[in-house]
Design an enzyme around this catalytic site. Structure first.
Site, PDB file in Angstrom:
ATOM      1  N   HIS A 101      37.146  39.006  43.532  1.00  0.00           N
ATOM      2  CA  HIS A 101      37.106  39.636  42.204  1.00  0.00           C
ATOM      3  C   HIS A 101      35.801  40.407  42.056  1.00  0.00           C
ATOM      4  O   HIS A 101      34.876  40.256  42.859  1.00  0.00           O
ATOM      5  CB  HIS A 101      37.205  38.586  41.095  1.00  0.00           C
ATOM      6  CG  HIS A 101      36.035  37.649  41.040  1.00  0.00           C
ATOM      7  ND1 HIS A 101      35.848  36.635  41.949  1.00  0.00           N
ATOM      8  CD2 HIS A 101      34.979  37.591  40.183  1.00  0.00           C
ATOM      9  CE1 HIS A 101      34.731  35.980  41.662  1.00  0.00           C
ATOM     10  NE2 HIS A 101      34.188  36.537  40.597  1.00  0.00           N
ATOM     11  N   ASP A 103      33.190  40.985  38.669  1.00  0.00           N
ATOM     12  CA  ASP A 103      33.036  40.482  37.296  1.00  0.00           C
ATOM     13  C   ASP A 103      33.196  41.604  36.269  1.00  0.00           C
ATOM     14  O   ASP A 103      32.742  42.722  36.489  1.00  0.00           O
ATOM     15  CB  ASP A 103      31.637  39.878  37.114  1.00  0.00           C
ATOM     16  CG  ASP A 103      31.355  38.760  38.115  1.00  0.00           C
ATOM     17  OD1 ASP A 103      32.296  38.065  38.516  1.00  0.00           O
ATOM     18  OD2 ASP A 103      30.169  38.610  38.484  1.00  0.00           O
ATOM     19  N   HIS A 250      33.329  39.867  45.263  1.00  0.00           N
ATOM     20  CA  HIS A 250      32.779  38.625  45.813  1.00  0.00           C
ATOM     21  C   HIS A 250      33.794  37.496  45.706  1.00  0.00           C
ATOM     22  O   HIS A 250      34.764  37.596  44.950  1.00  0.00           O
ATOM     23  CB  HIS A 250      31.433  38.259  45.181  1.00  0.00           C
ATOM     24  CG  HIS A 250      31.444  38.143  43.696  1.00  0.00           C
ATOM     25  ND1 HIS A 250      31.396  39.230  42.853  1.00  0.00           N
ATOM     26  CD2 HIS A 250      31.497  37.064  42.889  1.00  0.00           C
ATOM     27  CE1 HIS A 250      31.420  38.822  41.601  1.00  0.00           C
ATOM     28  NE2 HIS A 250      31.490  37.511  41.583  1.00  0.00           N
ATOM     29  N   ARG A 265      23.737  32.090  36.496  1.00  0.00           N
ATOM     30  CA  ARG A 265      24.101  33.503  36.646  1.00  0.00           C
ATOM     31  C   ARG A 265      23.702  34.296  35.407  1.00  0.00           C
ATOM     32  O   ARG A 265      23.998  33.882  34.288  1.00  0.00           O
ATOM     33  CB  ARG A 265      25.605  33.635  36.874  1.00  0.00           C
ATOM     34  CG  ARG A 265      25.995  35.023  37.365  1.00  0.00           C
ATOM     35  CD  ARG A 265      27.492  35.155  37.529  1.00  0.00           C
ATOM     36  NE  ARG A 265      28.108  35.643  36.315  1.00  0.00           N
ATOM     37  CZ  ARG A 265      29.426  35.788  36.148  1.00  0.00           C
ATOM     38  NH1 ARG A 265      30.260  35.490  37.134  1.00  0.00           N
ATOM     39  NH2 ARG A 265      29.912  36.235  35.020  1.00  0.00           N
TER      40      ARG A 265
HETATM   41  C1  SIN Z   1      30.886  34.283  40.610  1.00  0.00           C
HETATM   42  O1  SIN Z   1      32.039  34.520  40.922  1.00  0.00           O
HETATM   43  O2  SIN Z   1      30.311  34.935  39.749  1.00  0.00           O
HETATM   44  C2  SIN Z   1      30.144  33.148  41.274  1.00  0.00           C
HETATM   45  C3  SIN Z   1      30.016  33.321  42.729  1.00  0.00           C
HETATM   46  C4  SIN Z   1      29.461  32.079  43.386  1.00  0.00           C
HETATM   47  O3  SIN Z   1      29.328  31.055  42.728  1.00  0.00           O
HETATM   48  O4  SIN Z   1      29.168  32.138  44.570  1.00  0.00           O
END
Ligand code: SIN
Length: 275
Positions: A101, A103, A250, A265
């Site tokens: 995906h 974000d 990612h 994050r």
């Molecule tokens: C995410 O998808 O924003 C998190 C990625 C992760 O935890 O590695």
């Protein structure tokens, strides 16, 4: 002095760079900030090791790259709404972000990127994969590039965040975002073309039905996840990944059942995307 000793090296053929000689806890010298911006635009994701960031320092770092987007759906760090918790506790079987995906593509002005800081990682596993949407676009035939260049796609938050899950998420009723973006965008910083659909949030091509859209979207998804467009980051406590949401996908690998993984994050606001 920080700024004179910066080194940057690619970590994969198509995406990713590791930067050393930078202490992210301090305000960045102009040269370091410019180097990070350029690496982000060119390589899609920049990795840093052995950082030590308080929540205030993490927030301060993010603000040097833009306004912070306060996440609507993730649980927040206590006292710091700017920090979304990307957590998996030993009792959880599903992780967050465990599928390809990008974000915030459901927002009309999708996020520029996110800065993910590893606070506690499992002894083995819990890596994150990144894929370059520049490379995915470049490898398409001229014919398909031309077709995709005339298309737009609908992205939505509803099917992901509109379902009540567990206490790692909140505000399911606020998942009402739908946005339409070009399928091929021109990256606002690099000027390069990137494929801009993703399996997490794209629901259909604009003006097409879901059924009509599915075969072409499925082709693009398997194409864009080809190993040669990707890199894999193995986290350690104190590692940081700063990715660009416009030029990468990612995928958080869920291979550490019974272990804890806790990441902080911060997501940075972006702009409307043009074709
Ligand atoms: C995410 O998808 O924003 C998190 C990625 C992760 O935890 O590695």
């Amino acid at each position: 002095m920080q700024g004179n000793s910066i080194q940057i090296r690619p970590v994969g053929g198509a995406v990713g760079a590791e930067m050393t000689g930078v202490d992210l806890s301090e305000p960045l010298p102009v040269q370091a900030r410019d180097t990070i911006r350029k690496a982000l635009a060119d390589r899609g994701v920049v990795f840093f090791r052995d950082q030590s960031l308080t929540p205030e320092q993490h927030i301060g770092l993010a603000r040097q790259f833009g306004e912070i987007n306060v996440n609507r759906f993730f649980a927040q760090a206590d006292g710091y709404p700017e920090i979304a918790l990307v957590a998996k506790e030993p009792q959880h079987t599903k992780n967050i972000g465990g599928g390809w995906h990008t974000d915030h593509s459901y927002d009309q002005s999708p996020a520029l990127g996110s800065i993910l800081y590893a606070r506690q990682v499992p002894p083995i596993g819990g890596d994150t994969l990144f894929s370059s949407m520049y490379a995915a676009y470049d490898a398409l035939s001229d014919g398909l590039k031309q077709t995709l260049g005339g298309l737009r796609a609908v992205h939505s938050s509803r099917h992901v965040f509109g379902v009540v899950r567990d206490d790692r998420f909140r505000n399911a009723e606020a998942a009402v975002q739908d946005a339409v973006h070009p399928v091929v965008i021109t990256h606002p910083d690099s000027g390069q073309k990137a494929l801009y659909v993703n399996p997490g949030f794209t629901v259909r091509f604009d003006g097409w039905t879901d059924d009509e859209s599915k075969p072409l979207l499925e082709f693009l998804y398997s194409h864009a996840a080809r190993p040669e467009f990707t890199c894999r980051f193995v986290w350690r406590n104190g590692s940081v990944a700063f990715w660009d949401n416009r030029s990468t996908w990612h995928y958080a690998v869920n291979d550490y059942q019974g272990e804890r993984r806790l990441m902080h994050r911060i997501t940075i606001e972006g702009c409307e995307l043009g074709g």
